[in-house]
Design a protein around this motif. Structure first.
Motif, PDB file in Angstrom:
ATOM      1  N   ARG A 139      59.203  53.263 -12.617  1.00 30.95           N
ATOM      2  CA  ARG A 139      57.776  53.503 -12.791  1.00 30.95           C
ATOM      3  C   ARG A 139      57.452  53.627 -14.272  1.00 30.95           C
ATOM      4  NH1 ARG A 139      55.927  58.457  -9.581  1.00 30.95           N
ATOM      5  NH2 ARG A 139      55.877  56.898  -7.893  1.00 30.95           N
ATOM      6  N   GLU A 179      50.807  54.027 -12.049  1.00 29.77           N
ATOM      7  CA  GLU A 179      50.681  53.297 -10.789  1.00 29.77           C
ATOM      8  C   GLU A 179      51.363  51.931 -10.851  1.00 29.77           C
ATOM      9  OE1 GLU A 179      49.432  54.574  -7.988  1.00 29.77           O
ATOM     10  OE2 GLU A 179      49.242  56.430  -9.125  1.00 29.77           O
ATOM     11  N   HIS A 180      52.092  51.670 -11.942  1.00 21.62           N
ATOM     12  CA  HIS A 180      52.775  50.387 -12.120  1.00 21.62           C
ATOM     13  C   HIS A 180      54.287  50.582 -12.069  1.00 21.62           C
ATOM     14  CE1 HIS A 180      48.788  49.323 -13.472  1.00 21.62           C
ATOM     15  NE2 HIS A 180      49.136  48.073 -13.702  1.00 21.62           N
ATOM     16  N   PRO A 200      50.952  46.541 -10.713  1.00 20.10           N
ATOM     17  CA  PRO A 200      50.389  47.725 -10.055  1.00 20.10           C
ATOM     18  C   PRO A 200      50.878  47.851  -8.627  1.00 20.10           C
ATOM     19  CG  PRO A 200      48.735  45.998 -10.247  1.00 20.10           C
ATOM     20  CD  PRO A 200      49.922  45.546 -11.040  1.00 20.10           C
ATOM     21  N   TYR A 201      50.937  49.089  -8.171  1.00 17.66           N
ATOM     22  CA  TYR A 201      51.422  49.364  -6.822  1.00 17.66           C
ATOM     23  C   TYR A 201      50.551  48.691  -5.775  1.00 17.66           C
ATOM     24  CZ  TYR A 201      52.444  51.844  -2.512  1.00 17.66           C
ATOM     25  OH  TYR A 201      52.764  52.141  -1.217  1.00 17.66           O
ATOM     26  N   ASP A 256      50.403  48.547  -1.398  1.00 13.75           N
ATOM     27  CA  ASP A 256      50.930  49.152  -0.175  1.00 13.75           C
ATOM     28  C   ASP A 256      51.371  48.046   0.787  1.00 13.75           C
ATOM     29  OD1 ASP A 256      51.645  50.848   1.833  1.00 13.75           O
ATOM     30  OD2 ASP A 256      49.598  51.422   2.392  1.00 13.75           O
TER      31      ASP A 256
END
Length: 499
Positions: A417, A423-424, A437-438, A440
């Protein structure tokens, strides 16, 4: 009362505190045995795993602004800082930095009920000088809590938490004006005093000054003005330079300081002088064009500043100590919002020998930097478009900082991370590692999951194997991070990283 005094009071309701450390802070060339006796030990450039010696507790101590953690003295760290009530001076001690979070805290001095020094008590600094302890602090009066002047306490006790402090009076300067945030350091056989003050005739709330010390209680000579807030980042809310702290390294004298109002605008700047220059000559000092640390929205750290430095328990890892809030919005006067918390993180250094404070880092797993064995002075960092390169980091050290966190699909896997983009993560896309970027999705979980192995080379370190292909690893190749199947000894070196 003249209008300029009213403006000064308004300023102080938005700022006013100090940074500090120990008696002298050269971080290079001090023996380990000396570090156990007096502050000043440090070292440790280069790609070691030393970042893991630091606590990940965040904050380290709640509601302690303007934090100072001394260098180890006879096996103990000591810490002081401003309390939200602004009514007393406190000191705590522990054999580890993390231990400061839950050790007892002693009140070593409390303001009188009325009169001089019965107003706001700000920014105590604890220093060991010539075998005695000194606390420099700022205080207002009961009839004007913002009539801030500088004072000093002295103790002959071995432990600064003992009830042995004596008030030695005001540290006087050329003007009887608002003055605070004193620090002291010794360099080339001379002890200096640095502070923030309002100078008559200059339309600022506080500038930075330096003078030689005649004794730990008194300066000599005229104050030398070395910094005035003029840049946009120094004048947001109020025109402020304050909270100086000095570290000597790499042939230079570095002085960090804080600027602007104490809300989310608060930030850290840097003054630099050649170690061989006349420090009492304003021309010796150069100011950084931009802040070296400021608010970071992604990590929810607002108004970082009023820093000091110390060294971790390994005796090598330099540590940045500072305060910051975890939210932007403040109701009313920022000065009376109590949640400026003490935080610590590793202090890195750029190849040109300047300090790399980076961004204020949020809580979480230890922060690491990945340095391939075949290029030990280089680090993996993300660049434009999520591209991952391997190079000597000349700026933006935060782009080379990562956290090794649990993978998203399989607890046996890990993910990498980004610290500055929380968030990346590193993921493999079309056969190439990138920062993305994350998302889901199972696909993102698979592409960002790695097996953390012992280093493929025979010199330690770690290697990161792809989840989908057990024969492929992250590796360094010609300044880029790539995916390879190591076959030779040189390949294995490229696929092994020091943390």
């Amino acid at each position: 009362m003249p209008q300029n005094n009213l403006n000064r009071r308004s300023l102080l309701r938005g700022g006013g505190a100090a940074a500090a450390g120990a008696a002298a802070v050269p971080l290079l060339g001090t023996s380990a045995s000396a570090s156990a006796q007096e502050p000043g030990r440090g070292a440790g450039q280069g790609p070691t795993g030393a970042s893991n010696v630091l606590t990940t507790r965040d904050p380290l101590i709640e509601q302690r602004a303007d934090p100072l953690i001394t260098y180890p003295h006879r096996g103990m760290y000591y810490m002081t800082g401003s309390v939200p009530e602004y009514d007393r001076i406190v000191v705590r001690g522990a054999p580890t930095i993390d231990g400061l979070a839950h050790t007892r805290e002693s009140t070593v001095w409390r303001r009188p009920e009325s009169g001089r020094m019965a107003g706001h008590i700000w920014a105590p600094e604890l220093h060991r000088i010539d075998g005695r302890w000194y606390i420099y602090f700022a205080a207002g009066d009961s009839d004007d809590v913002f009539r801030i002047r500088m004072y000093v306490l002295e103790s002959r006790a071995a432990d600064p938490r003992e009830d042995a402090w004596q008030l030695r009076g005001q540290v006087e300067t050329a003007w009887d004006t608002f003055a605070l945030d004193a620090t002291t350091f010794e360099h080339a056989g001379t002890r200096y005093y640095v502070w923030a003050q309002e100078e008559p005739g200059i339309d600022t709330s506080s500038n930075l000054y330096i003078a030689e010390m005649d004794s730990p209680l008194k300066i000599k000579g005229d104050p030398v003005r070395i910094a005035v807030p003029t840049e946009d980042w120094e004048t947001r809310g109020f025109k402020v330079n304050e909270g100086a702290y000095v570290v000597v390294r790499n042939g230079r004298v570095f002085m960090t300081f804080s600027a602007s109002a104490t809300d989310a605008n608060y930030c850290v700047g840097l003054l630099t002088a050649d170690a061989r220059s006349d420090l009492l000559d304003p021309a010796s000092w150069t100011k950084s064009p931009r802040p070296v640390m400021e608010t970071d929205e992604a990590n929810s750290r607002f108004g970082p500043g009023h820093n000091s430095f110390t060294v971790a328990e390994d005796g090598e890892t330099d540590v940045l100590v500072y305060h910051a809030r975890s939210y932007r919005g403040i109701e009313g006067d920022p000065l009376y919002d109590p949640n400026r918390h003490t935080r610590v993180q590793k202090l890195n250094w750029y190849p040109d020998g300047t300090p790399a404070l980076g961004i204020p880092i949020a809580e979480g797993e230890p922060v690491v930097r990945l340095s391939p064995l075949d290029s030990p002075d280089s680090f993996v960092r993300h660049g434009e478009g999520g591209r991952l390169v391997v190079e000597r980091v000349g700026d933006r050290v935060e782009r080379s900082q990562f956290r090794i966190v649990p993978g998203f699909l399989d607890p046996g896997r890990v993910a990498l991370r980004c610290v500055d983009l929380p968030e990346h993560h590193v993921r493999v896309s079309d056969g190439s590692p990138v920062v993305a970027p994350y998302a889901d999705s199972d696909e993102y979980g698979r592409a960002s999951g790695f097996l953390r192995d012992e280093g493929l080379a025979d010199r330690g370190g770690v290697s990161f194997r792809l989840s989908e292909d057990p024969h492929s690893y992250l590796a360094h190749r010609e300044g880029r991070l790539v995916v390879e199947r190591p076959r030779s000894r040189a390949d294995r070196e490229r696929a092994t990283f020091r943390l």
